[in-house]
Structures are given as C-alpha cells and as structure tokens.
Design an enzyme around this catalytic site. Structure first.
Site: not given
Length: 227
Positions: A72, A91, A93, A112, A154, A209
């Site tokens: 990938e 990434h 699964h 939310y 995927h 922040y």
C-alpha cells in the site's frame, strides 16, 4: 528523534495495533515522514518478529532501501505529499470499521465524537484493488479536510501529527464504528446538525491547543483556585 528511535517507536506502535485489537496478523501498515523521505513497514512481515532494521526507507519517487515496502506504499506516499499538516499514516482492518466499509457506509455525526476526524462525517472511499494507484486516488478524495476515512470493502486510514496520535485516532474510529453498527440495530440514529458539529469541532480544536473547552463569553468557566 533519531532515525533509530523513530524506527523503534514504529515497531512498538505496530505491535500495539495488534494488541489493541484494531489489526490482525500481517494486515495493516504504518508510515512516518522522515525529512525528505518517509519510513514504512515492510510487506508481509508479522509485527511480532519485525525489528527496527526491517522498516523500509522510501523516497517520494517510489525508490526504496532495504526490504520490499508494504503493497500500500502508494497511498502512504501520496497522502504525505498532499498533506503537509500530517506526519503519520496508519492503515488497519479493524473489524467494525471494515464492516461499515463493506457496505460503503459513511459514518454520519450520530455521535459528537465523529468530529475527531475533522468534520461532520467520516467518509468511505470508493472501492479499488489494494495496492493500486486507484485506491490511493480514492483515499485522497475521502480524506479531503479529514484525518480519517474508511476504504470501501477494505479497512480504515487514520492520520496523525505523531505516532501516538495516529494510533489513538484509529482506535477512536473503530470505537465509533462499533457504536454506529450497534445503533443501526435500533434503526437509523438521529444525526447532529452541522451547526452543532461546528461547535463541537471548535471545542476540540481549542482543547488540542491546550485551551479550555469552555465557550467564550460565559462567566461559568473552570479556573484555578486563588490562594
């Protein structure tokens, strides 16, 4: 952080992907921006035997040093090129996120916390064969103004400013996915308005922040005790 330390942290995060339950076996991959290149996990190597020296260094022209990179690598390269605001791509699964991805379901603002991905939804990218440029192109569309997306039939992608942040977000996406799947058992859940989600995202941004989440212009705010 030194190159060695960065590689060691990547290995640690990969193993935590599996131990947290968001990844299984040799599925999933991880990359980190490193100067003018990037580091990425190798192809087909179980995380429990992977060491720092197995991490692959790649240039943005697709050349690499060491083991063969993850299949990938294209979407890792392309996302890092397109998104100067992020440094890490994770990434995996994870089961519930992939369940939704198998139905090409975008996650709406039913809760939310959907706002942690940077918008009112967590989009699902159109399906494309794994490892292809088409998959990379589809992921870039789904990630526009977002920090996470699902990949049709995927899995999921989560982005971060550092490794811990990317792992945290991937776990949050999986948690939201599980809640959404369960909520759907009772029917389509109500969705928060874009206006409310705007307030939520602003609160989250303030907290990122280091500021208090309290709305401006109110007297009832948390503050240190004097004396």
């Amino acid at each position: 952080m030194t190159d060695k330390a960065l590689r060691e942290e990547m290995v640690s995060i990969c193993r935590r992907m599996n131990s947290s339950g968001i990844n299984q076996g040799t599925a999933g991959n991880l990359s980190v921006r490193s100067g003018r290149s990037f580091l990425i996990t190798p192809s087909g190597m179980p995380y429990d035997i992977m060491g720092p020296d197995d991490i692959v260094e790649m240039d943005f022209d697709g050349t690499y040093v060491g083991r063969r990179p993850s299949s990938e690598w294209r979407f890792h390269r392309d996302i890092l090129k397109a998104r100067e605001d992020i440094s890490v791509i994770l990434h995996c699964h994870s089961v519930y996120a992939t369940t939704l991805a198998c139905h090409h379901r975008t996650i709406p603002s039913f809760h939310y916390m959907t706002g942690v991905a940077g918008g009112t939804t967590i989009r699902c990218a159109a399906y494309a064969t794994f490892g292809t440029q088409a998959l990379s192109d589809n992921a870039l569309v789904a990630l526009k103004d977002r920090l996470a997306c699902l990949l049709g039939q995927h899995g999921q992608i989560s982005l971060g400013t550092n490794l811990e942040h990317a792992l945290w977000l991937a776990i949050e996406v999986e948690t939201l996915s599980r809640m959404y799947v369960q909520a759907l058992m009772l029917g389509e859940p109500p969705v928060l308005s874009d206006e409310e989600m705007g307030r939520v995202i602003d609160q989250m941004r303030r907290m990122s922040y280091g500021l208090a989440p309290d709305a401006e212009g109110t007297n009832d705010v948390a503050r240190p005790r004097e004396g």
